[in-house]
Each structure stands twice: as structure tokens, then as C-alpha cells.
Design an enzyme around this catalytic site. Structure first.
Site, PDB file in Angstrom:
ATOM      1  N   SER A  42       0.873  -1.190   0.000  1.00 27.90           N
ATOM      2  CA  SER A  42       0.000   0.000   0.000  1.00 27.90           C
ATOM      3  C   SER A  42       0.902   1.229   0.000  1.00 27.90           C
ATOM      4  O   SER A  42       0.986   1.975   0.960  1.00 27.90           O
ATOM      5  CB  SER A  42      -0.926  -0.005   1.218  1.00 27.90           C
ATOM      6  OG  SER A  42      -0.191   0.103   2.412  1.00 27.90           O
ATOM      7  N   HIS A  93      -3.237  -5.917   2.010  1.00 19.58           N
ATOM      8  CA  HIS A  93      -2.372  -6.993   2.514  1.00 19.58           C
ATOM      9  C   HIS A  93      -3.039  -8.367   2.505  1.00 19.58           C
ATOM     10  O   HIS A  93      -2.406  -9.368   2.822  1.00 19.58           O
ATOM     11  CB  HIS A  93      -1.888  -6.671   3.937  1.00 19.58           C
ATOM     12  CG  HIS A  93      -0.999  -5.468   3.984  1.00 19.58           C
ATOM     13  ND1 HIS A  93      -0.632  -4.852   5.143  1.00 19.58           N
ATOM     14  CD2 HIS A  93      -0.408  -4.758   2.990  1.00 19.58           C
ATOM     15  CE1 HIS A  93       0.156  -3.815   4.869  1.00 19.58           C
ATOM     16  NE2 HIS A  93       0.291  -3.744   3.567  1.00 19.58           N
ATOM     17  N   GLN A 107      -6.896  -1.667   6.911  1.00 17.49           N
ATOM     18  CA  GLN A 107      -5.721  -2.498   6.624  1.00 17.49           C
ATOM     19  C   GLN A 107      -5.147  -3.211   7.852  1.00 17.49           C
ATOM     20  O   GLN A 107      -4.727  -4.352   7.764  1.00 17.49           O
ATOM     21  CB  GLN A 107      -4.641  -1.631   5.969  1.00 17.49           C
ATOM     22  CG  GLN A 107      -3.399  -2.378   5.533  1.00 17.49           C
ATOM     23  CD  GLN A 107      -2.405  -1.471   4.848  1.00 17.49           C
ATOM     24  OE1 GLN A 107      -2.577  -1.107   3.686  1.00 17.49           O
ATOM     25  NE2 GLN A 107      -1.354  -1.081   5.552  1.00 17.49           N
ATOM     26  N   GLU A 108      -5.099  -2.504   9.002  1.00 19.54           N
ATOM     27  CA  GLU A 108      -4.443  -3.109  10.167  1.00 19.54           C
ATOM     28  C   GLU A 108      -5.147  -2.747  11.472  1.00 19.54           C
ATOM     29  O   GLU A 108      -5.413  -1.573  11.719  1.00 19.54           O
ATOM     30  CB  GLU A 108      -2.980  -2.615  10.259  1.00 19.54           C
ATOM     31  CG  GLU A 108      -2.136  -3.005   9.065  1.00 19.54           C
ATOM     32  CD  GLU A 108      -0.831  -2.206   8.952  1.00 19.54           C
ATOM     33  OE1 GLU A 108      -0.321  -1.728   9.977  1.00 19.54           O
ATOM     34  OE2 GLU A 108      -0.356  -2.052   7.818  1.00 19.54           O
ATOM     35  N   GLU A 127       1.557  -9.566   6.511  1.00 18.97           N
ATOM     36  CA  GLU A 127       2.360  -9.278   7.703  1.00 18.97           C
ATOM     37  C   GLU A 127       2.118 -10.278   8.834  1.00 18.97           C
ATOM     38  O   GLU A 127       2.546 -10.056   9.964  1.00 18.97           O
ATOM     39  CB  GLU A 127       2.069  -7.856   8.196  1.00 18.97           C
ATOM     40  CG  GLU A 127       2.483  -6.799   7.193  1.00 18.97           C
ATOM     41  CD  GLU A 127       2.229  -5.377   7.657  1.00 18.97           C
ATOM     42  OE1 GLU A 127       1.697  -5.190   8.774  1.00 18.97           O
ATOM     43  OE2 GLU A 127       2.540  -4.455   6.903  1.00 18.97           O
ATOM     44  N   ASP A 156      -4.227   1.032  11.314  1.00 19.60           N
ATOM     45  CA  ASP A 156      -3.761   1.706  10.106  1.00 19.60           C
ATOM     46  C   ASP A 156      -4.896   1.557   9.110  1.00 19.60           C
ATOM     47  O   ASP A 156      -5.143   0.452   8.598  1.00 19.60           O
ATOM     48  CB  ASP A 156      -2.469   1.075   9.559  1.00 19.60           C
ATOM     49  CG  ASP A 156      -2.011   1.775   8.274  1.00 19.60           C
ATOM     50  OD1 ASP A 156      -2.674   2.752   7.857  1.00 19.60           O
ATOM     51  OD2 ASP A 156      -0.996   1.345   7.688  1.00 19.60           O
ATOM     52  N   GLU A 188      -3.483   5.543  12.058  1.00 14.22           N
ATOM     53  CA  GLU A 188      -2.603   5.912  10.944  1.00 14.22           C
ATOM     54  C   GLU A 188      -3.434   6.088   9.667  1.00 14.22           C
ATOM     55  O   GLU A 188      -4.367   5.323   9.420  1.00 14.22           O
ATOM     56  CB  GLU A 188      -1.583   4.777  10.778  1.00 14.22           C
ATOM     57  CG  GLU A 188      -0.542   4.983   9.699  1.00 14.22           C
ATOM     58  CD  GLU A 188       0.375   3.743   9.622  1.00 14.22           C
ATOM     59  OE1 GLU A 188       0.727   3.178  10.688  1.00 14.22           O
ATOM     60  OE2 GLU A 188       0.696   3.338   8.498  1.00 14.22           O
ATOM     61  N   ASP A 211       1.306   8.404   7.278  1.00 11.15           N
ATOM     62  CA  ASP A 211       2.227   7.491   6.584  1.00 11.15           C
ATOM     63  C   ASP A 211       2.261   7.877   5.114  1.00 11.15           C
ATOM     64  O   ASP A 211       3.164   8.596   4.673  1.00 11.15           O
ATOM     65  CB  ASP A 211       1.752   6.046   6.802  1.00 11.15           C
ATOM     66  CG  ASP A 211       2.451   5.030   5.917  1.00 11.15           C
ATOM     67  OD1 ASP A 211       3.508   5.346   5.362  1.00 11.15           O
ATOM     68  OD2 ASP A 211       1.946   3.884   5.772  1.00 11.15           O
ATOM     69  N   LYS A 214       9.596   5.403   7.487  1.00 11.27           N
ATOM     70  CA  LYS A 214      10.011   4.198   6.760  1.00 11.27           C
ATOM     71  C   LYS A 214      11.190   4.604   5.887  1.00 11.27           C
ATOM     72  O   LYS A 214      10.986   5.314   4.878  1.00 11.27           O
ATOM     73  CB  LYS A 214       8.866   3.723   5.857  1.00 11.27           C
ATOM     74  CG  LYS A 214       7.630   3.201   6.585  1.00 11.27           C
ATOM     75  CD  LYS A 214       6.496   3.034   5.578  1.00 11.27           C
ATOM     76  CE  LYS A 214       5.335   2.246   6.138  1.00 11.27           C
ATOM     77  NZ  LYS A 214       4.160   2.316   5.231  1.00 11.27           N
ATOM     78  N   SER A 271       8.663   2.221  11.303  1.00 13.20           N
ATOM     79  CA  SER A 271       7.831   1.143  10.734  1.00 13.20           C
ATOM     80  C   SER A 271       8.543   0.242   9.726  1.00 13.20           C
ATOM     81  O   SER A 271       9.391   0.687   8.958  1.00 13.20           O
ATOM     82  CB  SER A 271       6.612   1.763  10.060  1.00 13.20           C
ATOM     83  OG  SER A 271       5.854   0.792   9.374  1.00 13.20           O
ATOM     84  N   HIS A 272       8.104  -1.006   9.751  1.00 11.80           N
ATOM     85  CA  HIS A 272       8.450  -1.982   8.717  1.00 11.80           C
ATOM     86  C   HIS A 272       7.599  -1.730   7.466  1.00 11.80           C
ATOM     87  O   HIS A 272       6.774  -0.819   7.439  1.00 11.80           O
ATOM     88  CB  HIS A 272       8.181  -3.414   9.221  1.00 11.80           C
ATOM     89  CG  HIS A 272       6.723  -3.707   9.502  1.00 11.80           C
ATOM     90  ND1 HIS A 272       6.235  -4.973   9.724  1.00 11.80           N
ATOM     91  CD2 HIS A 272       5.632  -2.891   9.603  1.00 11.80           C
ATOM     92  CE1 HIS A 272       4.944  -4.945   9.929  1.00 11.80           C
ATOM     93  NE2 HIS A 272       4.547  -3.694   9.873  1.00 11.80           N
ATOM     94  N   ARG A 273       7.776  -2.581   6.436  1.00  9.92           N
ATOM     95  CA  ARG A 273       6.903  -2.603   5.269  1.00  9.92           C
ATOM     96  C   ARG A 273       6.210  -3.960   5.225  1.00  9.92           C
ATOM     97  O   ARG A 273       6.611  -4.902   5.896  1.00  9.92           O
ATOM     98  CB  ARG A 273       7.697  -2.405   3.956  1.00  9.92           C
ATOM     99  CG  ARG A 273       8.504  -1.152   3.837  1.00  9.92           C
ATOM    100  CD  ARG A 273       7.724   0.130   4.061  1.00  9.92           C
ATOM    101  NE  ARG A 273       6.516   0.289   3.276  1.00  9.92           N
ATOM    102  CZ  ARG A 273       6.345   1.193   2.316  1.00  9.92           C
ATOM    103  NH1 ARG A 273       7.332   2.013   1.994  1.00  9.92           N
ATOM    104  NH2 ARG A 273       5.189   1.314   1.680  1.00  9.92           N
ATOM    105  N   SER A 274       5.191  -4.065   4.384  1.00 11.48           N
ATOM    106  CA  SER A 274       4.516  -5.369   4.312  1.00 11.48           C
ATOM    107  C   SER A 274       5.418  -6.435   3.685  1.00 11.48           C
ATOM    108  O   SER A 274       5.337  -7.611   4.043  1.00 11.48           O
ATOM    109  CB  SER A 274       3.191  -5.251   3.559  1.00 11.48           C
ATOM    110  OG  SER A 274       3.379  -4.584   2.335  1.00 11.48           O
ATOM    111  N   LYS A 299       6.273  -0.073  14.612  1.00 13.04           N
ATOM    112  CA  LYS A 299       5.266  -0.940  14.004  1.00 13.04           C
ATOM    113  C   LYS A 299       6.008  -2.015  13.217  1.00 13.04           C
ATOM    114  O   LYS A 299       6.641  -1.713  12.206  1.00 13.04           O
ATOM    115  CB  LYS A 299       4.361  -0.107  13.080  1.00 13.04           C
ATOM    116  CG  LYS A 299       3.188  -0.905  12.561  1.00 13.04           C
ATOM    117  CD  LYS A 299       2.198  -0.041  11.815  1.00 13.04           C
ATOM    118  CE  LYS A 299       2.569   0.096  10.374  1.00 13.04           C
ATOM    119  NZ  LYS A 299       1.410   0.386   9.503  1.00 13.04           N
TER     120      LYS A 299
END
Ligand SMILES: O=C(O)[C@@H](CO)OP(=O)(O)O
Ligand SMILES: [Mg+2]
Length: 399
Positions: free
Chosen positions: A42, A146, A154-155, A196, A232, A273, A300, A325, A352-355, A376
Site C-alpha cells: 500500500s 495486505h 488495513q491493520e 504481515e 492503520d 494511521e 504514513d 520508513k 515502521s516496517h513494510r509489508s 510498528k
């Protein structure tokens, strides 16, 4: 001592099975650093450009490696990153790819820390870094880009804000993840996992809120410390033709703001987010005005770790936190500049990480180095636990 003597680039697998760029940096005194670029699904419209890895590697070998080798010191991160920018020559790393840039930037930081004999979080954060540890935001239920046939949001992220230590926070999130699975079972809902590692059940967002609320409060009762949750929404992915799409239903911008504000109050959300589209600074500002005193409204896709976009947001009061990121912007220097600008303006920076991820754990060090309130980085699965376990090790090392 930290003069770079070689930069090697290769393709490796990411967690989705796609190729990504890995960099090895060596220095004259034998310092070594290795890092790999993550990849988003995303992605924000204004992110730096990720090139196909083969192209990114070829371009970086041609333009960046000759400028780095024998010329630049891995211990001087600003020099490394300025060289990457000069070698690329564009605003958004469209020549060598933000994937090559971020892999080299992070590998150089590790090589620098190796030579200096300081752990990466210490090398990046310096002697005057804060001594807080980030609360991990754990992705428990999700959908959006995701996972197919799951929630629109999304999250749904567990946030163990009352955990007495990083390690207890990490294990609390894993318990919430496990409890959510039991609740889904009790309800007879089958659930696969998304990119994730979050459960991706075919339920409405309303039901996901309920399940999340129940899972969090059960684990809170069991462990005896406060666990909240956050979201998120990744609203840019839902925004089309001026409205937000939730399956067959739509919401106008005003309805979206009302909905998010209601959810913040109903579920005491600690973190939200991307509640609105990435171009809607005004909507972000209105929501922040309404609920920003009791929750983090985090940009983000809105800010994409970019100081210019962040400054635009600061000017109008859009959001009270920024997601960081490194691959959205291309170098650690750019990421640190965004953290600094945020903190000078009273905003929190969340790492943050990425997917799409690898076993690279640089972001755990980045979160500690920058004194971030949250990181995250998922809950389960090897590429997520790589960061969480590193966080536990850093906490052990730092005390
Ligand atoms: O939207 C996000 O915050 C991220 C990580 O959770 O997803 P992606 O890497 O797909 O952009
Ligand atoms: Mg996001």
C-alpha cells in the site's frame, strides 16, 4: 578506519517471495555491514521510487559504487547518504532506485558501527539518545492491500502501552494474536494470514473491532497491564471518486472523519494511521483538532518520511505524528531529518516496517536510536520476529 573499500549488491528474497536488493559494505579496517531493502504494497503516491531490483542494482553499480569506494567513510552517515543522492541526481531516487539507496545506506551504517565497536542503535543515536524503548504495535487482524476478502481497514494493531518492559510488550502482542485466533474459532470464522502475519478473516470492520476489543481486554486481564489498540486505515487505498469505499458502502470525507472520531472514543484507540486520503491535509487537520488530544493521528502515505510534505502538514496542523520508513525516502539521513523536524514541532515519530520484509532488523535499532514511542513491526512470522527479537536483545544490552 571506516573508509569504504567495497560495496556488493545482490538480489535476495523478501517475505512475499519477491526479489529485493541486499547490500554488503566493507571498510578498510575490516568493518562489515549487510542490509536489505523492504518493499510496500500500500505504497504512498509520493514515495521515492523502487526500481525492479536488477535495474536498481545495475544503476547503483554504475553510478553510486564508484563514488563510494575509496572515497567515503561508512562512519560518516551524512557523507554516505549525500553521496548516494549526488550519484542519483534526482529528487526521488528514480535513477538508482530507493531500494538500492536504502540498502547501501543501512549497510554502511552497520559497517560504521562494526568498526567503531558500538551497537547500531548507539552509533546512530549517539551518547545523548533518550533511554526509552518503543512500544511495539502488533498487527493482529487486517486486510486492505495486505489480504483479499478480509477487512477494509488495513491493520488492527495491539498496543501494550502499560507493559513494564519491551520483552513483556512483545509477548503480550503475541498473546493478543493467539487470543484473536481463538475468538475467530469460537465464532466459526476461518482465517488465513495476510502479508504481515495478521489474521485476515472474512469479517466486517465492525466485527473486527469487536474481536480486537475482546482479545485485547482478555490479555490485559491475564497480564495485568494496559493494552490498547490502534489502526492503520490506509485510507488512500479506499479513496476513489471523492469517497471512501468500504465494500459496497461509501463514506464522504465528513462521514469518514465522524466515523474515525467515534471509533477513537468507543474503543479508546491509542493510534490511528492514515485515516484520510494522502492528499487531504485539511481532513487530517480537522480530525487531529477533534481527537488529537487523546490519540496519535499518524501520517504514513500523507508524509512518506519526506521533510517537505511533513512541513506542509506542520503548517496546517495535519496529524500529530509521522510514520518513518527509510525506504520511502531512500536514506537514513533523510529518515533522521524527518524525525528531527517532527520532534522540533512536538510530533511523535513512529518507526515502521513494510509489508514486504526480510530478516534485516535495522529498524529496531532506528527506533531505539530515535527514542521513538512506537515501532510498528508485526507480531509473528520470521521477518517480523527478526525485529522484535532484536528489540529484546537491545533492551538487554542497554541496561
Ligand atoms: O501501510 C503501511 O503502514 C505498511 C506497513 O504496515 O504497509 P505497506 O508496506 O504495504 O505500505
Ligand atoms: Mg500505513
Amino acid at each position: 578506519m571506516t573508509r569504504i573499500t567495497s560495496v556488493a549488491l545482490r538480489r535476495v528474497l523478501d517475505s512475499r517471495g519477491n526479489p529485493t536488493v541486499e547490500a554488503d559494505v566493507l571498510t578498510e579496517s575490516g568493518g562489515f555491514g549487510r542490509a536489505a531493502a523492504p518493499s510496500g504494497a500500500s505504497t504512498g503516491e509520493y514515495e521515492a521510487i523502487e526500481l525492479p531490483p536488477t535495474e536498481a542494482i545495475a544503476a547503483a553499480r554504475r553510478h553510486a559504487v564508484p563514488r563510494l569506494v575509496d572515497e567515503v567513510h561508512a562512519g560518516n552517515q551524512r557523507e554516505v547518504d549525500a553521496t548516494l543522492r549526488a550519484a542519483d541526481g534526482s529528487e526521488n531516487f528514480s535513477e538508482i532506485g530507493a531500494n538500492s539507496a536504502v540498502a547501501i545506506s543501512m549497510a554502511a551504517a552497520k559497517a560504521g558501527s562494526d568498526v567503531l565497536g558500538a551497537p547500531l542503535y548507539q552509533h546512530l543515536g549517539g551518547a545523548f539518545r533518550g533511554d526509552n524503548f518503543p512500544t511495539p504495535l502488533g498487527n493482529v487482524i487486517g486486510g486492505g492491500e495486505h489480504a483479499k476478502e478480509a477487512t477494509n481497514i488495513q491493520e488492527f494493531l495491539a498496543a501494550p502501552v502499560g507493559a513494564p518492559s519491551v520483552s513483556e510488550a512483545v509477548f503480550a502482542n503475541a498473546k493478543v494474536h493467539a487470543r484473536a485466533s481463538e475468538i475467530l474459532d469460537e465464532r466459526g470464522v476461518p482465517a488465513a494470514k495476510g502479508d504481515e502475519g495478521a489474521w485476515a478473516p472474512p469479517v466486517s470492520d465492525a466485527e473486527a473491532f469487536e474481536i480486537m476489543g475482546e482479545a485485547v481486554s482478555d490479555v490485559e486481564d491475564e497480564l495485568g497491564f494496559e493494552i490498547g489498540f490502534g489502526l492503520d486505515i490506509a485510507a488512500s487505498e479506499m479513496f476513489e471518486d471523492g469517497v471512501y469505499h468500504y465494500g459496497d458502502e461509501t463514506k464522504t470525507t465528513d462521514e469518514q472523519i465522524d466515523y474515525v472520531a467515534e471509533m477513537v472514543d468507543e474503543y479508546d484507540l491509542v493510534y490511528v494511521e492514515d485515516p484520510l486520503d494522502e492528499n487531504d491535509y485539511e481532513g487530517f487537520a480537522e480530525l487531529t483538532e477533534r481527537v488529537g488530544d487523546r490519540t496519535l493521528i499518524c501520517g504514513d502515505d500523507l508524509f512518506v518520511t519526506n521533510v517537505d510534505r511533513l512541513q506542509d502538514g506542520i503548517d496546517v496542523g495535519a496529524a500529530n505524528s509521522i510514520l518513518i520508513k527509510p525506504n520511502q525516502i531512500g536514506t537514513l539521513t533523510d529518515a533522521f531529518d524527518a524525525v528531527e523536524l517532527a520532534s522540533r514541532n512536538g510530533m511523535d515519530a513512529v518507526i515502521s516496517h513494510r509489508s514486504g520484509e526480510t530478516e534485516d532488523a535495522t529498524i529496531a535499532h532506528l527506533a531505539v536510536a530515535t527514542d521513538a514511542p512506537f515501532i510498528k513491526t508485526g507480531t509473528v512470522q520470521g521477518e517480523r520476529t527478526a525485529k522484535l527479537n532484536e528489540l529484546i536483545r537491545i533492551a538487554d544490552d542497554a541496561v
